[in-house]
Design a protein around this motif. Sequence first.
Motif, PDB file in Angstrom:
ATOM      1  N   LEU A 224      25.230  43.181  42.407  1.00  0.00           N
ATOM      2  CA  LEU A 224      25.972  44.431  42.632  1.00  0.00           C
ATOM      3  C   LEU A 224      26.193  45.158  41.315  1.00  0.00           C
ATOM      4  N   VAL A 227      22.579  46.356  40.009  1.00  0.00           N
ATOM      5  CA  VAL A 227      21.991  47.454  40.781  1.00  0.00           C
ATOM      6  C   VAL A 227      22.569  48.771  40.310  1.00  0.00           C
ATOM      7  N   GLU A 228      23.869  48.748  40.083  1.00  0.00           N
ATOM      8  CA  GLU A 228      24.551  49.945  39.626  1.00  0.00           C
ATOM      9  C   GLU A 228      24.089  50.345  38.225  1.00  0.00           C
ATOM     10  N   VAL A 231      20.374  51.565  38.165  1.00  0.00           N
ATOM     11  CA  VAL A 231      20.168  52.869  38.765  1.00  0.00           C
ATOM     12  C   VAL A 231      19.981  53.887  37.657  1.00  0.00           C
ATOM     13  N   ARG A 232      20.784  53.753  36.635  1.00  0.00           N
ATOM     14  CA  ARG A 232      20.718  54.707  35.538  1.00  0.00           C
ATOM     15  C   ARG A 232      19.548  54.422  34.605  1.00  0.00           C
ATOM     16  N   ARG A 395      13.820  45.852  40.580  1.00  0.00           N
ATOM     17  CA  ARG A 395      13.879  46.233  41.994  1.00  0.00           C
ATOM     18  C   ARG A 395      13.052  45.298  42.877  1.00  0.00           C
ATOM     19  N   PHE A 398      15.522  41.497  42.668  1.00  0.00           N
ATOM     20  CA  PHE A 398      16.807  41.172  43.285  1.00  0.00           C
ATOM     21  C   PHE A 398      16.718  40.931  44.792  1.00  0.00           C
ATOM     22  N   PRO A 399      15.793  41.610  45.523  1.00  0.00           N
ATOM     23  CA  PRO A 399      15.671  41.212  46.933  1.00  0.00           C
ATOM     24  C   PRO A 399      15.241  39.746  47.074  1.00  0.00           C
ATOM     25  N   VAL A 403      17.236  36.921  49.176  1.00  0.00           N
ATOM     26  CA  VAL A 403      16.604  36.179  50.276  1.00  0.00           C
ATOM     27  C   VAL A 403      16.685  34.677  50.023  1.00  0.00           C
ATOM     28  N   TYR A 430      32.364  41.173  42.305  1.00  0.00           N
ATOM     29  CA  TYR A 430      32.144  42.494  41.731  1.00  0.00           C
ATOM     30  C   TYR A 430      33.462  43.084  41.228  1.00  0.00           C
TER      31      TYR A 430
ATOM     32  N   VAL B  89      28.072  57.687  38.834  1.00  0.00           N
ATOM     33  CA  VAL B  89      28.304  56.255  38.807  1.00  0.00           C
ATOM     34  C   VAL B  89      28.980  55.818  40.094  1.00  0.00           C
ATOM     35  N   GLY B  92      26.633  55.700  42.840  1.00  0.00           N
ATOM     36  CA  GLY B  92      25.763  54.544  42.672  1.00  0.00           C
ATOM     37  C   GLY B  92      26.468  53.266  43.101  1.00  0.00           C
ATOM     38  N   VAL B  93      27.754  53.161  42.772  1.00  0.00           N
ATOM     39  CA  VAL B  93      28.528  51.983  43.127  1.00  0.00           C
ATOM     40  C   VAL B  93      28.573  51.816  44.636  1.00  0.00           C
ATOM     41  N   GLY B  96      25.163  50.929  46.092  1.00  0.00           N
ATOM     42  CA  GLY B  96      24.795  49.531  45.856  1.00  0.00           C
ATOM     43  C   GLY B  96      25.553  48.598  46.769  1.00  0.00           C
ATOM     44  N   VAL B 124      15.223  42.791  53.158  1.00  0.00           N
ATOM     45  CA  VAL B 124      14.607  43.273  51.916  1.00  0.00           C
ATOM     46  C   VAL B 124      14.602  44.793  51.882  1.00  0.00           C
ATOM     47  N   VAL B 127      18.303  46.075  51.310  1.00  0.00           N
ATOM     48  CA  VAL B 127      18.843  45.907  49.958  1.00  0.00           C
ATOM     49  C   VAL B 127      18.049  46.719  48.942  1.00  0.00           C
ATOM     50  N   SER B 128      16.763  46.959  49.219  1.00  0.00           N
ATOM     51  CA  SER B 128      15.979  47.771  48.275  1.00  0.00           C
ATOM     52  C   SER B 128      16.527  49.182  48.187  1.00  0.00           C
ATOM     53  N   ALA B 130      19.403  49.972  47.889  1.00  0.00           N
ATOM     54  CA  ALA B 130      20.570  49.989  47.012  1.00  0.00           C
ATOM     55  C   ALA B 130      20.283  50.746  45.728  1.00  0.00           C
ATOM     56  N   GLN B 131      19.036  50.762  45.324  1.00  0.00           N
ATOM     57  CA  GLN B 131      18.695  51.519  44.122  1.00  0.00           C
ATOM     58  C   GLN B 131      18.083  52.844  44.519  1.00  0.00           C
ATOM     59  N   ARG B 132      18.507  53.861  43.830  1.00  0.00           N
ATOM     60  CA  ARG B 132      17.941  55.157  44.136  1.00  0.00           C
ATOM     61  C   ARG B 132      16.458  55.166  43.767  1.00  0.00           C
ATOM     62  N   GLY B 133      15.711  55.992  44.484  1.00  0.00           N
ATOM     63  CA  GLY B 133      14.318  56.165  44.127  1.00  0.00           C
ATOM     64  C   GLY B 133      13.410  55.043  44.595  1.00  0.00           C
ATOM     65  N   ALA B 134      13.834  54.304  45.625  1.00  0.00           N
ATOM     66  CA  ALA B 134      12.943  53.293  46.185  1.00  0.00           C
ATOM     67  C   ALA B 134      11.875  54.020  46.989  1.00  0.00           C
ATOM     68  N   LEU B 142       6.623  45.047  49.453  1.00  0.00           N
ATOM     69  CA  LEU B 142       7.509  44.012  48.915  1.00  0.00           C
ATOM     70  C   LEU B 142       8.138  43.220  50.057  1.00  0.00           C
TER      71      LEU B 142
END
Lengths: 505, 168
Positions: A224, A227-228, A231-232, A395, A398-399, A403, A430, B89, B92-93, B96, B124, B127-128, B130-134, B142
Motif C-alpha cells: 500500500l 503503490v502510492e 505512482v509518482r 507493477r 506486487f500482484p 497472490v 498502512y 497524493v 493516489g492513496v 491504492g 491481479v 490490484v494492478s 491500484a497504480q495509475r496508468g496500467a 500479466l
Amino acid sequence: MLDHTTILDGIALGLSVAVHPTNLLFAFLGCLIGTLVGVLPGLGPTATIAILLPITYTLSPVTGLITLAGIYYGAQYGGSTTSILLRLPGEASSVITALDGYGMTRKGRGGAALTIAAVGSFFAGTVGTLFIAVFAPVLSVVVLKFGAPEYFMLMVIGLVASVILAQGSVLRALAMIMIGLLLGMVGTDMNSGQYRYTFGSYELLQGIPFLPLVVGLFGIADILVAVERYVRDETVPTISRISSLWPNSEEVRKAVPASLRGTVIGLFLGLLPGGGALMSSFVAYSVEKRFSKTPEGFGDGDPAGVAAPESANNAGSQTAFLPLLTLGLPSNAVMALMTGAMLIQGIVPGPQIMTKQPDLFWGLIASMWIGNLMLLVINLPLVGLWVQLLKIRYRMLFPVIIVVSLIGIYGVNFSTFDIFLTALFGLFGYLMHKWRCEPAPLILAFVLGPMMEQYFRRALLIGRGDLGIFIDRPISLAMLVILIGLFISLAAPHFRSFRREAFSE
Amino acid sequence: MEAGSRRPSATLHASATLGFFCIMVGAGAAWIARGYPYGTLTAMGPGFVPTAVAFLLIALGVAILLFDRSAPGPSQGPEANGAAQPVQVFAGVLRGMFFVLGGIIFFGLSLRSFGLAFSTFVLVIVVSLAQRGARPLPTLLLATAITLGACVVFVLLLGLQIPLFPRF
C-alpha cells in the motif's frame, strides 16, 4: 556437562542433520529464494519471510526452520547487493552499506564491493555460528534456574529494550506494544476458558492467526505504501556495468581489519533486543570512520565502509538467534517471525529446545553456516543474474506478492476469514506507517504477550498476590534494576546521533 | 529491521490521530473487559491483564497527544525525495487502498465458489489498477501469466486442496 565434547558432539550432530539431502536442498532453495526476493525492489528480509512463511508450514519443523533461516540470510545478502549497485537499500540495516558501497560502484569498483561484502559476511557468519554453538549451551543452563517471575521480567526487558534500542519514538513504540499485547489476548483464556475479544466470531476462538497479521503488517502494508509512492515515481534503475569482482590489494588491506572489527561489534550488539543487525552496522561504520586514517574518504567508496557494516550486520543477525534459542526471547521482528513459525510447528522456543530437540537446535545452527557458505557460492557468480532482476517493474511484482501470500495464507487453514484479516491488518499496517510506528514492537508483543500474561499470573500466584515477589528474588531484582536503567538511558540516546550522522550523507 | 523507509509527513496531524486511536482502542478494550472476571491478585481472572493493558494504552495515547508532537522521524531513505501535490497524493492513496484491499476482499469472497483460476485472474487485474496508468494488454497478459503460474505451482506441484475452476 558443559565441556568441549558436548559442543563438538552438538556440532557433529548438527552437521549430520544439516547435510541430509532434504535439508541441504531446502537450505539451498531458501537462500536462493531469499536472495531473489531480497534483490527485488521494496522487499526487505522481514516482508520476505512473512510472505514465504506459509509455504514452509508443510515441511517438517527442522527443514522448515532451516528454509526460513536461509531465506533470512538470502534476503539480507540480496539487500546489500542492491544497496551497493544501485543505492537502493532493501532494509534499514543495509542503508549504511549503500553509502560506501555505492561510492565504490561510482568509482567502477562495484564488483569488488560485492566481493568484500560477501566474503566479509561469510566470515562474520562463520564466527557468529561458532559463537552461538559455544555460548548457547552455557546460557541454556543459566536459564533453567528461571522461574515465572524471572521469565516475566526477562520478557518485559526484551520488549522495552527492543523499543529503546531501536529507532523512532519511544512513546509510539510503547503504544504499539500495548496494541500487540491486546491483539495477543484475543481468543480463549488458557486458565479460565473465558473468550476474550472474539466479537462472537468462531474463527477468533483460537486467537488471531499469526500469518494474516504478519503478512498484513509487513507485506500488504508495504505494498500500500509502495503503490502510492511508485505512482509518482516509477523509473527503471540504471545499472552500471560490473567490472572485475576481484578487489585489488589496497582494497583488501583496508577491508580485512575492518571486517574483523565489524564482526566483533556485530557479535555483541546482535545479542541485544531491538534491531541487532541494524545497530551493529551503524556502530561498526562509525567506529571505522573514527579510527580510519582517512575519514574524509568515507561516504565516497572506502572499502572499510563496506566491509565493517556488512560483517557486523551478518554477525549480528546470526547472534540474534542466541536469545531466541536459549531464552525463548525474540529480539527483533525477524526473530518474532521465527518464533511464530516455531509455535505453529509445535515448538516452544527456549532452553528446552537444546535438551529435548538437539537435532533441531544443532541442525539449525549448522545449517546457518552451510547457508552462509551457499550464499557465497550462489551470490558472487550469479550477481549478473541478480542484477537483471532489478529490471522487473514494480507493477508486475506486487500482484505476484499479493497472490503468493494470499494463496499461502489460505492454504494453511483453508479459511477465507484469514484472507479478510490480512486485508484488515494491511490497512492497519498502512496507518502505522503513516503514524511512523514501527511494526516490530507490535509483533514482538503479540508473540510474547500470551506467555507474559501466563508468567505474570503464575508469578503472583507463587507470591500469593504480593508484587514484592519481583523484588524478593535476586535474579528478578537484578532484571528490575536493568529495566529501570533502560528507562534512565533514554535521557542520553547516543545512537540517535549515530543515525543522524549516517543519514547526513 | 523494518523494510522500506519513511516519508516525512505532517507529524502533528499524525500524532493527533494516533493519540486518539490509542485512546479509543484502549477505552474499547477496557469497556469489553468489564465483562470478564477480574479475580484477585493471587488468582487473577481473565479480565485483570486486559484491563491493565487497556489503561496503559489509554495513558500512552494521552501522552502521545500531549508530548509527542515532534517525534524524530525514523529513517528517511533515498526514496523520500520528490515532493508531490497533496491532492494528487490523496487521490493516489485512496486509489491504492481501494484496489489493493478491494482485490483481496474480492479474492476471499470468490475463492470458494469460483475457483482459484478465476479468482486469481480477477485479483491481479484489480490490484494492478491500484497504480495509475496500467495499460490493458500488459495487465491482461500479466494476469494470465500469474494465474497459470499460481495454478501450476500451488495446485499441481504443491498439491494444495483448492478447486481450480468454478463449481456450479
